[in-house]
Write an enzyme that holds these catalytic residues in place. Sequence first.
Site, PDB file in Angstrom:
ATOM      1  N   GLU A  73      49.751  38.041  26.849  1.00  0.00           N
ATOM      2  CA  GLU A  73      49.325  36.733  26.367  1.00  0.00           C
ATOM      3  C   GLU A  73      48.514  36.099  27.498  1.00  0.00           C
ATOM      4  OE1 GLU A  73      52.574  34.203  25.216  1.00  0.00           O
ATOM      5  OE2 GLU A  73      51.196  32.524  24.870  1.00  0.00           O
ATOM      6  N   ARG A 100      63.145  44.888  31.400  1.00  0.00           N
ATOM      7  CA  ARG A 100      62.051  44.376  32.227  1.00  0.00           C
ATOM      8  C   ARG A 100      62.352  44.614  33.704  1.00  0.00           C
ATOM      9  NH1 ARG A 100      59.836  39.144  31.771  1.00  0.00           N
ATOM     10  NH2 ARG A 100      59.668  39.365  29.561  1.00  0.00           N
ATOM     11  N   LYS A 115      55.822  34.122  33.792  1.00  0.00           N
ATOM     12  CA  LYS A 115      54.580  33.383  33.984  1.00  0.00           C
ATOM     13  C   LYS A 115      54.831  31.880  34.020  1.00  0.00           C
ATOM     14  CE  LYS A 115      52.629  35.881  30.857  1.00  0.00           C
ATOM     15  NZ  LYS A 115      51.751  36.405  29.826  1.00  0.00           N
TER      16      LYS A 115
HETATM   17  P1  ATP Z   1      56.577  36.417  31.104  1.00  0.00           P
HETATM   18  O1  ATP Z   1      57.992  36.264  30.678  1.00  0.00           O
HETATM   19  O2  ATP Z   1      56.390  36.804  32.519  1.00  0.00           O
HETATM   20  O3  ATP Z   1      55.702  35.270  30.711  1.00  0.00           O
HETATM   21  P2  ATP Z   1      55.761  37.793  28.857  1.00  0.00           P
HETATM   22  O4  ATP Z   1      56.587  38.852  28.280  1.00  0.00           O
HETATM   23  O5  ATP Z   1      55.742  36.490  28.161  1.00  0.00           O
HETATM   24  O6  ATP Z   1      56.092  37.684  30.366  1.00  0.00           O
HETATM   25  P3  ATP Z   1      53.301  38.889  28.027  1.00  0.00           P
HETATM   26  O7  ATP Z   1      51.946  38.540  28.455  1.00  0.00           O
HETATM   27  O8  ATP Z   1      53.709  38.527  26.656  1.00  0.00           O
HETATM   28  O9  ATP Z   1      54.277  38.217  29.052  1.00  0.00           O
HETATM   29  O10 ATP Z   1      53.634  40.394  28.368  1.00  0.00           O
HETATM   30  C1  ATP Z   1      52.786  41.484  28.103  1.00  0.00           C
HETATM   31  C2  ATP Z   1      53.623  42.726  28.129  1.00  0.00           C
HETATM   32  O11 ATP Z   1      54.213  42.912  29.411  1.00  0.00           O
HETATM   33  C3  ATP Z   1      54.752  42.638  27.124  1.00  0.00           C
HETATM   34  O12 ATP Z   1      54.834  43.859  26.431  1.00  0.00           O
HETATM   35  C4  ATP Z   1      55.961  42.381  27.972  1.00  0.00           C
HETATM   36  O13 ATP Z   1      57.106  42.881  27.364  1.00  0.00           O
HETATM   37  C5  ATP Z   1      55.606  43.102  29.281  1.00  0.00           C
HETATM   38  N1  ATP Z   1      56.316  42.509  30.404  1.00  0.00           N
HETATM   39  C6  ATP Z   1      56.334  41.213  30.775  1.00  0.00           C
HETATM   40  N2  ATP Z   1      57.133  41.019  31.839  1.00  0.00           N
HETATM   41  C7  ATP Z   1      57.651  42.222  32.160  1.00  0.00           C
HETATM   42  C8  ATP Z   1      58.558  42.685  33.170  1.00  0.00           C
HETATM   43  N3  ATP Z   1      59.105  41.870  34.070  1.00  0.00           N
HETATM   44  N4  ATP Z   1      58.853  44.009  33.191  1.00  0.00           N
HETATM   45  C9  ATP Z   1      58.303  44.847  32.307  1.00  0.00           C
HETATM   46  N5  ATP Z   1      57.454  44.478  31.340  1.00  0.00           N
HETATM   47  C10 ATP Z   1      57.119  43.184  31.248  1.00  0.00           C
HETATM   48 MG    MG Z   2      55.173  36.170  26.194  1.00  0.00          MG
END
Ligand code: ATP
Ligand code: MG
Length: 556
Positions: free
Chosen positions: A35, A261, A271
Site C-alpha cells: 500500500e 511477519r 508503517k
Molecule cells: P505495515 O503494518 O508495516 O504498515 P502492511 O502490511 O500494512 O505493513 P503493506 O504495504 O500492506 O504493509 O504490505 C505489503 C506486503 O508486505 C503485504 O503482503 C504484507 O503482508 C507484507 N509485509 C508487511 N510487513 C511485513 C513484515 N514485517 N514481515 C513480512 N511481510 C510483511
Molecule cells: Mg496494510
Amino acid sequence: MSQDAVRVTNFIRNIIDADLASGKHTNIVTRFPPEPNGYLHIGHAKSICLNFGIGQDYKGQTNLRFDDTNPEKEDIDFVNSIKEDVKWLGFEWAGDIRYSSNYFEQLYQYAIELINNGKAFVCELDAEQMREYRGTLKQPGKPSPSRDRSIEENLDLFERMRNGEFAEGQYSLRAKIDMASPNIKMRDPILYRIRFVEHHQTGDKWCIYPMYDFTHCISDAIEGITHSLCTLEFEDHRPLYDWVIDNISIETHPQQIEFSRLNLEYTVMSKRKLASLVENNLVDGWNDPRMPTIAGMRRRGYTPQSIVEFCKRIGVTKQENVIEMSALESCLREDLDSKAPRAMVVLDPIKLVIENYPEDQVEQLTASNHPKDESMGTRTIPFSREVYIDRADFREEANKKYKRLVLDKEVRLRNGYVVKALRCDKDDNGDVTTVYGTYDPETLGKKPSDGRSVKGVIHWVSASEGVNAEVRIYDRLFTEANPAAAEDFAEVINPESLIIRKNAIAEPSLVSAPAELAYQFEREGYFCADNQDSSPEHLVFNRTVGLRDTWAKQGA
Ligand code: ATP
Ligand code: MG
C-alpha cells in the site's frame, strides 16, 4: 557470499511443488502488493524476497501491484520510493506496474453482480450503529434494517452513491453473508464506502472506494495470481477472500497463504509507527540511516545482497518470533568484509609530530586495498612529518595489554614506519593535543633490523595531506528491545543513536568515494559516503556497522 548456494525451501514452496505435481497449476504467478502509504521496511523485504524469489525459481512471474484503495493516506512519493526500493533489492516485476485502482471499473461491475444475485445490499447504518449491530466475539450480530432491500432499490442506490448524490457515511455497500458467523469479518462486511477525496491515480473520477477485502482477492484473480502470500493477521480474512471469489463470475481462484511477519529487536516495523517517528521529527525523514526502511538502510550502507541473504536465513514459517539485530548485522559484516576496500580515517584526531622526518617532505606510501584480495589493487597514501592519530591510540603510561602508542615505546603506523613517542603537550583540561616522537627509516615494510619487537599497529592520516570529514556514528534507534510496547517513542529513543564527529581526518583518496559504497575504515568499522549530504567539498560518512558485534547477548 553466493546467493543461490542453497536453494531454500519452506512450507509455501512445498504447497507450490504439490500444485505443480498434481497439475493444478503449470505456471506460478505471485505478487507483491504494497500500500503506498509509507516507505518499505525490512519486513517488506522479507515479503519481496519470498514473492519474487518464488517467481524466479519457478520461472513464473511476480507482479508489483500497488494496493491503493485508501486515497487519504497514499501519496505518489511513496509509489516512487517503493518502485526504487524493489529495483535496488535486485528484483524485476513482470510487465507494467499494476494498481488496484486500474480495476475500479471491473470491481464496480462485480459489486453490481453481487447485488443482482442478492449477495450485497446498500446499508444506511452509520459507523456507530454498525458497530452496535455487529455483535461481539461472544454475541452474534443483528441484521441491518436495510438487509432486505430489493435488488432494484440496491442497484439504484449504489449507482447514486457512485454519482456523488450522498454524503460520506450516509450509505455503504455491504456483502450479505452471515450476521451470526463466529468470524466477525463475515458479518456482512462493508465492500464500498463513500469518500470525496482525490486519488493519486484516478483523480476525482470516483467518490466511492472499494474496501481492501473486496479489492485484494479480485485484483489477484484478475491477474491470475496462483498463490497470494500475506502475513498471518490476514488469516481470518481468508474466508471472506474465498467468499468473494466464489460468489462472482471469475475463472481463477488464487490461494491465500499466510506466513509470519518479520519482527526485529530494537526497532518498530509498522508503517504507521515509522510515519509517527518521521512526523514527530524523532528521526530525520523516512531515509534516516537509523530507520529500518530500505531507503534508510541503503543510505546507511547496507547492500542489497546482505538484506536478501538475511531474508533467506530467517526463512518463512507460521511461527511468530522476534529476530535479534545481530542476525541482520552478521549478514552485513560477512558481505562487507570481502567487498569493502580498506581506508584510513582518524575519528578523534590528535597530532603526532615526527621530529626526525624532514619538514617539507611528503612521501607516497603504497597500501593494499584489501588484505585478503589482491585483485582489489593498491593505492598511495601520503606520509609527512605531522600525522594525525586517534586520541584513543595514545597514552602516557599503560600496561602491557595496551598495544598502541605509549611514551618511550614503539608502535607501527599501518602501511608505514615504526614510530616512537617521546613527550606530549596538553591543554588546560589535561587533554593531550600533540605527541612528539621519531620514526625509524629502516622499518618501511620490514621489521626493525636489530630484532626489537613492535606488536601494536595504529592507523593515521597525514596532517598536511588529509581531508576533513564529518562522520556520523549510528547505533540502535531504541533502548528497548520491544519499543512498540512503550507508550511514547520519545521516551525509548536511544540518545546515543547518532553521534556526529565533525573533525575526523580522512586519507585523501576518500575524496572520490562514491555514495553508498562501503569502505572498511581500518580498526573502526564499515562506513560509506552519505548519499544525500556528502560532497567532495564536505565529506560525510555514515557508520554502517562496527567491526564486531558489541550487542551480542552477554553470556548467552
Ligand atoms: P505495515 O503494518 O508495516 O504498515 P502492511 O502490511 O500494512 O505493513 P503493506 O504495504 O500492506 O504493509 O504490505 C505489503 C506486503 O508486505 C503485504 O503482503 C504484507 O503482508 C507484507 N509485509 C508487511 N510487513 C511485513 C513484515 N514485517 N514481515 C513480512 N511481510 C510483511
Ligand atoms: Mg496494510
